[in-house]
Design an enzyme around this catalytic site. Sequence first.
Site, short mmCIF file in Angstrom:
data_model
loop_
_atom_site.label_atom_id
_atom_site.label_comp_id
_atom_site.label_asym_id
_atom_site.label_seq_id
_atom_site.Cartn_x
_atom_site.Cartn_y
_atom_site.Cartn_z
N GLY A 124 2.88 13.47 76.49
CA GLY A 124 3.41 14.20 77.65
C GLY A 124 2.77 13.74 78.94
N GLY A 144 8.74 41.82 70.41
CA GLY A 144 9.36 41.97 69.11
C GLY A 144 9.44 43.41 68.68
CG HIS A 154 2.84 39.83 65.61
ND1 HIS A 154 2.04 39.47 66.67
CD2 HIS A 154 3.93 40.43 66.14
CE1 HIS A 154 2.63 39.83 67.80
NE2 HIS A 154 3.78 40.42 67.50
CG ASP A 159 6.58 17.42 67.04
OD1 ASP A 159 6.60 16.57 67.96
OD2 ASP A 159 6.98 18.59 67.19
CB THR A 172 -1.07 19.45 77.96
OG1 THR A 172 -1.59 19.87 79.25
CG2 THR A 172 -1.71 20.30 76.87
CB SER A 218 8.02 19.04 76.49
OG SER A 218 9.13 18.70 75.66
CG HIS A 239 4.96 45.72 67.86
ND1 HIS A 239 4.09 45.36 66.87
CD2 HIS A 239 5.48 44.56 68.35
CE1 HIS A 239 4.07 44.04 66.76
NE2 HIS A 239 4.92 43.53 67.63
CE LYS A 291 3.15 43.26 72.38
NZ LYS A 291 4.43 43.54 73.06
#
Length: 600
Positions: free
Chosen positions: A585, A58, A227, A431, A527, A478, A61, A113
Site C-alpha cells: 500500500g 450488531g 462478541h 493476501d 501501512t 484499502s 447486545h 464502540k
Amino acid sequence: MSKPKQILNDPKKSVDEFISGLLLQYPNRLQKLQNHNVILAAEPPCDGTAVQLLSGGGSGHEPSHAGWIGNGMLSGAICGGIFASPSVASILAAIRAAAASMKANSGILLVVKNYTGDRLNFGMACEKANQEGIASRIVVVADDCALERTKGITGARGVAGCVLVHKIAGAASVAGKSLDEIVAIVGEVNGRIGTLGVALDSVTIPGAETINNRLDDKTIEIGLGIHGEAGMKQSPLLTADEMAKEMIDTIRDFGRKNEDGKIVPLFEKGDALCVLVNNLGGTSNFEMSILANACVKYLEDEANNLGCKVTRLLVGSFMTSFDMHGASVTILNLSCSSDELVSLLDAPCDAPAWSACDIWKADGENMTSIRPSSKERPEVAVDRDAKPAIAIPPLNLPSFVESSKALVLRAVKSLGEAEAELTKYDTIVGDGDCGITMKRGATEVEDRINNGGIPTDHPVTMFSSMADAISDSMGGTSGILLELMFRKMSSTLSRCDSIGVAEMSQAVQAGVDAISLYGGATVGARTMLDALVPAAKSLVETNSLSDASSFAKIGADGTADMKVASAGRSNYLSEETLKGTPDPGAMAVSIVFKALAAVP
C-alpha cells in the site's frame, strides 16, 4: 455435540422479528425507518431543537442500543445483523431521518464502540452526511481494560461503558449543549471510565448448529469481549467475591491519564464512584445482585485500602452478548469528574430501558385500532442521481481542467502498470490482492474520467466522484480507506472561501488524517500511511509535488525495514517474513506521487 435450544423462528429473520416485538412493547415511543433496520424516537428529543444522538452496531447486545432511545439519551439506533456492523446505507438513512426531524442544523453525534467495522461504516456515513450539509461528528468509546495499552493500534474495545456515554451525552443534548461541547464531555467520560467482563459460559449465537462449549464446567474466562472474543486469561471457577476483586483490581490498575498524560490508577482511596454491573445476557437476577453486593463490599472496604464510596449503583442488562452466562463491571470515577458531568449522569431520562413499561394509550373506553408503532415512518427521499448539494468555492488555480485531468490519468496509469510489482509484494506480506485491487480502482477512475463520469472542472466534485468510483470498484479495506480520503478532501475544499494551491495541499492532509482517524493506523504501523503522512506534510509545507514524491518514496522504502506490522494483513506475519519487503500500500502511494510529480 448438543444443539442449542433457543426461542426462534427462522434465524435469518431474527433481527426483523426482534424489531417487530420491540415496537409492540413501546407503541407510542418508537418507530421503524422504512426499508432499514433503524429504530427512531416517535418524536425527536427536545422537539427537534437539540443535537441528535445516534448509535448502534450488531444485534445481540440488547437492550443496547434501541432501549436507550428517548429524551435524555438517543434519538435512534441502527441495528446490524447478529454481531455484525450495520451498513453505511442504513447509518446514513438514520442520519438523514434524524436531521429531517430537526428544526435547526444542531448536528448529529454518532456514538460508536471501538470495533473496526463500526468505526469504518459509521465514519463513512458521517463523512457522507457532512458532504450533504448535515453537521455530523463521531465519538469512539473504548472502555475495555482487558487488553494491554501497548497491544497494536486497535486499542481497547467498546463495551458496557458505552451506555453511560449515551446517558451523559444525551443529557447534555437535552441541556442545550452544542455538538462540539458534547464531544468534549464524551472525551471527559472516556478518560474516567473502565470495564472488565467475566464469562462462565461463552455465547451461542442464534442459528448456531451446536452449543459453544469452549469453556468447560470448571473454567471461566476473564476479560472476554461482548462478541465472545477470547479474554485476557482463563481461570478456575471463582466465587463472587473473587470475581469482583479480579475485575475491580484490573480496572483500577489499567488506569487513566491524568492532566500530565501519566497513567495513574482509575480511582484512589475515598473516591466517589458510579458502578454499573452488567448482565452479559444469560445470568440470573439472583446472581447479579450477589455480584453487585460483592463489588460494593470490596470497593468500600477500608481494610483493603480502597475505601471508595459507590454513590451510584446500576445493576441489570445494559450491554449483553445474547445468552452469555457472565457479567461485566464498569466503573466511572466521579471524584475526578466535573460537577457538570455528574449532573448530566443524574439528569432525567425516559428511555424505555431505564423506565416503566410503555403503556398503549386508550381513548376513553375504546382502544385505538391501530398502534402508532405499526406505522412505518417513510424513509427520507433522496434523489440518487442528483449531485450532493455542496458548496463550490471559486478557484484560484489556472488551467485546472487540463492539469487535473492529466494528473489523474497519469496517476491511474502508473498504478495499472505497477500491478505485477504490487502483487509480488502483497503475495509475501499480505493476501496477494493489492495490485489487482489498486488496478481495478485505477481502471474505473480512468474510464470515468474519459467518459465524463468524473468532472474535472472543480476539485470538490472531482474528488467526490473519484470516491464514488473507488466505492463502486475496489472493495476491501484499502478501497474504503481511499474512498474516505477523497470524500474528506472534497468536503474540506467545499468549506473554503476560495481554492488555491495551499487549500489543495491542506485538503490532502485532511484526507490522510481521515484514513488514520477511521482506520486507526499511524506512521510506523507498516501501512500506506507511512508514505501518505510524510507526503501530505511536505505538500502543506512546500506545495511541491516533487518534494512530496521524495518523502513518499522515503516512507514507502522504509517499511521494508520495519520488523513489526501493527495493522492490516501483515499484522499476522512474523518478523522474518516481513523483513526486506516493503508494504504494498505504501509503495502504491509512492508510485502515484512519482507519477504526479512527473507531469509538467
